[in-house]
Every structure is written in structure tokens, then in C-alpha cells.
Write a protein that holds these residues in place. Sequence first.
Motif, short mmCIF file in Angstrom:
data_model
loop_
_atom_site.label_atom_id
_atom_site.label_comp_id
_atom_site.label_asym_id
_atom_site.label_seq_id
_atom_site.Cartn_x
_atom_site.Cartn_y
_atom_site.Cartn_z
N ASP B 75 43.85 39.20 34.64
CA ASP B 75 43.91 40.58 35.12
C ASP B 75 44.15 40.60 36.63
N ASP B 76 44.05 41.78 37.25
CA ASP B 76 44.49 41.90 38.63
C ASP B 76 43.61 41.17 39.63
N ILE B 77 42.41 40.71 39.22
CA ILE B 77 41.64 39.89 40.15
C ILE B 77 41.46 38.48 39.60
N GLY B 78 42.36 38.08 38.70
CA GLY B 78 42.42 36.70 38.27
C GLY B 78 41.44 36.29 37.18
N ARG B 79 40.87 37.27 36.46
CA ARG B 79 39.97 36.90 35.37
C ARG B 79 40.78 36.72 34.08
N ASP B 80 40.38 35.71 33.29
CA ASP B 80 41.14 35.37 32.09
C ASP B 80 40.99 36.46 31.02
N ILE B 81 42.14 36.97 30.53
CA ILE B 81 42.08 38.10 29.59
C ILE B 81 41.57 37.66 28.22
N PHE B 272 46.66 43.15 25.20
CA PHE B 272 45.74 42.35 24.38
C PHE B 272 44.43 43.05 24.04
N PRO B 273 43.75 43.66 25.02
CA PRO B 273 42.55 44.40 24.62
C PRO B 273 42.87 45.56 23.68
N GLY B 274 44.02 46.23 23.93
CA GLY B 274 44.40 47.35 23.07
C GLY B 274 44.65 46.90 21.64
N MET B 275 45.37 45.77 21.50
CA MET B 275 45.65 45.27 20.15
C MET B 275 44.37 44.81 19.47
#
Lengths: 323, 303
Positions: B75-81, B272-275
Motif C-alpha cells: 500500500d501507499d506506506i509500504g505495507r504488504d497487501i 485485492f481487499p475488495g475481491m
Amino acid sequence: MAAYIARRLLWAGFLLFVISCITFVIFSVLPAGDPAVARAGRSPSPELVEIIRVQLGLDKSKPEQFVNYIADILPFLGGNGINFGFSYQTNTDVLPEILERLPVTIFLTTGAVILWLAIGIPVGMLSAVKTGSWMDRLAMGVALLFISAPVYFLGLVAIFLFADDIGRFPILPGNSAYGDADSLLGRAEALIMPWCVLAAAFAAIYARFLRGNLIDTLQEDYIRTARAKGLSERRVVFRHGVRAAITPIVTLLGLDIGILLGGAILTETVFNIPGIGRYAFNAINLSDLPVIQGTVLFGAFFIVMMSLLVDILYAFIDPRVRY
Amino acid sequence: MAARSPLQLFWRRFRKDKVALSALVFIALLILVAIFAPVIRSVVGIPDPGERSTDALDAFGLPLGPTAAHPFGVDDIGRDILARVLDGARLSLTVAFIGTGLSVLIGVTAGMIAGFYRGWVDTVIARVIDVLLAFPVLLLGLGLASACSTKEGCLGGALQPGRTIVIFIIVLSTSPYVARIIRGQVLSLREKEFVEAARSLGAGNMRIIFREILPNLVAPIIVYASLFIPANILLEASLSFLGVGVRDQPSWGQMLADATGKVDSAWWFMFFPGMALLLTVLAFNLVGDGMQDALNPKGNKQR
């Protein structure tokens, strides 16, 4: 009939009163933060906080505050009309701000309602008449997909695919186009995507609901009688079946319209449409409690009024309802 | 040959529905994934959901898409989705299961008491159900969640924003429906011959409630629970999307909210979270539909 309407009116009044009480508890009793400090802004002096406390009537006891609150939201008790309080952020009167945004939300809701009825009802009818056909199964599969997708995800996907600024197939005005539009036509154009997204979910619900109702109705004895009389299948389905199966839709529609008019908060948030829902969302982000309280009261009012209207309307269109 | 219990009959019919059965398998897998999320993270070799991988951002600080190191991107601060989606499954299922479970417990208890004892108890419970069902519970819930989402919390800090409030809202909005359904069922069950038979054999009220009536309610309870779970998953996601739900741990709704402004530059952020949310709710809806059909087999289906 008059007695029935009177009972429903009393019930609605009672509900509104209870809702007002609960809203007071939620916003004035439960929160641990001090509203006077929240209102005073950044690093206020103790004197300023004290002045605001008196201004907002927070120096009075809770029961006194409650009486003042009820007097403020009841038009015939308040000295200077209905008052929903003032925003912490902008210090503006909340009710006029809500009313100013109401047309936007009405515009969004109306278009979506027309669209979802125009899609949901024919699809539901065809699916019920042709139960088990490939068309029925396809339609119900798609419907279940749309019911399962949250409206904000559909919205984001629609923006990603079709928005004219960032979309992969830039054919429709996208995010925040409504605020930029300066004509009625431009605004309508800006709402095409939100209308479709909002209508998709509801059309799916209505199609499934009508299909189920119609299948049940078509197994009734009076339908067999109608067929035995030699009426055409078309007349049996439309005049006898649909007429009975569609009345519960009125209830559903009334409640859905009530919910949306109170603020289609998810849709307005995703598409950045400046309606009541977006106003509430911004207030949530800023912890602007009077604004949230105002939008909750306003939304609850619409929901109660629409269900009152539906109950009365239903008694007229469905002769089986007992008064 | 022993008579089949209603539950066995129910399962035999449900088993024939291949789509619903696959959806049930999907849900079982999902639950395993949620339980073993930390194990999966270390096997796949992705960082913790809260860890910021600055090497996954490009020279301008923009997140990079799916790579071998981050299969769903960051994500925008580099956390793994992927790590966050896995943890989101944990949260989503926990909140929906606990919320629905409590609703069923409260709803079934209230509905059974009202339906079995009738009289003034029934009148009181039925009135409360009426008021709750006529209430804009979700709207008031949104108000409650946002009023408590200030840093001071509610009730002098006793009620903090997050999971507790979301579960509370779920229970408030779901249990009246459960109670109404159960009350109706019990009202008709208590007049059945087998209840009369049990009573004439000297069975007390408790025995009749728990040994005669409750077993007949198990199938409908499972069906309605399976219909309420997806609705409650969506409710949690929506509250989190609006910023009044869960914030101290990854939630799908909150991820979608974070992704709202970055649809163009980072599609994976919302996709990915939406799916995950869509597929989970869809699977539960398919199972719920299948169970409903198994409970009330319509004449137009092959049995």
C-alpha cells in the motif's frame, strides 16, 4: 381506516420521540470527551472553554440539557424554529446545511430508483416465469454477485474502468464530477456512474425478491382457477400473478427510499457527491458531533416517515390488510 | 431403521446442491486461512501486516504492484497487501461470527421465552422486537460508532471504538429478526402433538423446551445464521470503510477506504481487499441460498 391511520401516526410519533431520546444519549451522555473543548478549537484558554460551556448550555444538568434539546428539535416548542445545533468546525447552523444538500441526495436517489425498478422488475418477472432456464440462472447468478459486492467496491471498480480522467475506458464523468458540473445536464451526466452502481445492487435485490414472490404466487389456487378459465398465460401472469406479487415491493421500495434520502453515505463518499451522506462522512472524519447528530436525526426522520407512508399506502393497495 | 432427524434430512438435501457445497468448502478453506494467517505469512515469506517495506516503494515513494516479494503489492506506506488481506479475513470472520452468534443466542432465547410462555412476557418481548425492527438501527449505530470514535471513547472511556462497538451494532440489528422468526416457530411448535405427548408423559417445561422444541429449531437457526453472516461481514466492512469501525488492525473496509484516492496509481490497493470481501460474502450467500432451499424444498425442484 381513519383509526388505522391515526394509530400509525401515533406509532410514528412515538418512534421519533424514542429516536430523539436515544440520539441525545448517544451524542450528549455517552461520549467522554468535553464538547466545549472540542468546539473551542486548538489550545483554548480555560476562560474561552467556560464561555462556550455556558453558550452551549453545558453548564446545566443533563435533564435540563435534554429538555432544551427536545425543545430545539420540535418546531412547535422552539422559540426560533428547529435547531440542530452548530458545527464544531465551521460554526454554521447544521439544519440549513443539511437542507442545502438535500436536493443533491434526492437527485441521486430518484435516478437510481427509476433505474433499479426498470431493471429489477422485468428481470425478476422473466426469471420467475422461466424458472430454471439458462436465462433465469444467469440473471440470478449476476444478481447474487451484485448483492455480495459492497457498493463502494463496485464504485471504485467503475471509476477505475470508466472514469474519463483515470479510467481504462474513459467514457463517463468520474469522481467529483458533480461538484464541477455547472448545468443540470452536466450534473445528470456526472451522476450516470453513481446511478448505475447504486442501481446495480438494488436491482439485484428487487429481481430476486420479485422472482421469489411471483413463483410462490403462481402456485396459488386462484392462479390455477384463472388458467382453468382459459385465460391466456400472459393475462394470468401479468394481471393475476404480478399484481399480487408486486405489492410487497412497495414496502421494500419505501424503506429503501427513506434510507437513501437520509444520505446515501457510501455512494456519495466514493463518488464525492456533495449530498447529505458526504456531509455526514466529512463530519465523521472531523469528529464534528453536532453535524453527525443532525444527519442521524434527519435520516431517522426520513426512515420513519417513509415507513409510515408505506403502511398507509399498503392499506389502500392491498385489500387483505387488516385495519 | 432409525428415523432421520430433521438435521440429517436437511444435510442430505443440501449435499445435492453442488454450487452451495463448493461455496461451503471455500468458506472452510477461508476459515483455515484466517486461523493460520501467521503461518501462511512465514511460509510465503511476506512481512507482518504492520511492517513498512520502504524498498517496495519506488523512487517517488509510490507503491509498487505485485512482485515475487509482495504477491498482492504494497500500500501507499509500504505495507504488504497480502498480509493485510489475510489479517482482514481474521477480523472479518471473527466479528461476523461473534456478532451473529451472540445475536442468535439472544434472539433464540427471547423468541423461545416469548413463544413458549406467551402471556404478558410475550407481549413485552414482541413490543420490544417491533420497536427495534422499526428503528433505523444502522443509522443510530453509525451515530454511536462515530460518537465513540473520538479519542476519549464512550462512557468515560469504558466503551472504546473498534470491534466491541461493531459487534454491539450487529447484535442490535440482527437479534430482533432472529427473535421474531424463532417466536413464530415456537408458537406453532408448542401446539404440536409431540409436545402434548411429552407433557402427558410428565415432562416439565424445561425438558419440553430443550429436548422437544429446540432440536426442531436447529435447522432454521443454521439457515438464518448463514444468511445473517454475510450481511454482518458487509456491515463491519462498511463501518470500517466510513472510519468508525475497526482501526487498530487491518480490515477490508478500512483498506478500501485508504485505497479510495489511489485507484489510478495503485489498482492492487483496492482490488485485492475488495475481491476478498466480494468472494467471502458471495460464498456465504451461496451457502445461505442452498441451505434455504434445503430447508424449504419447493415443489419445482427435484428431490
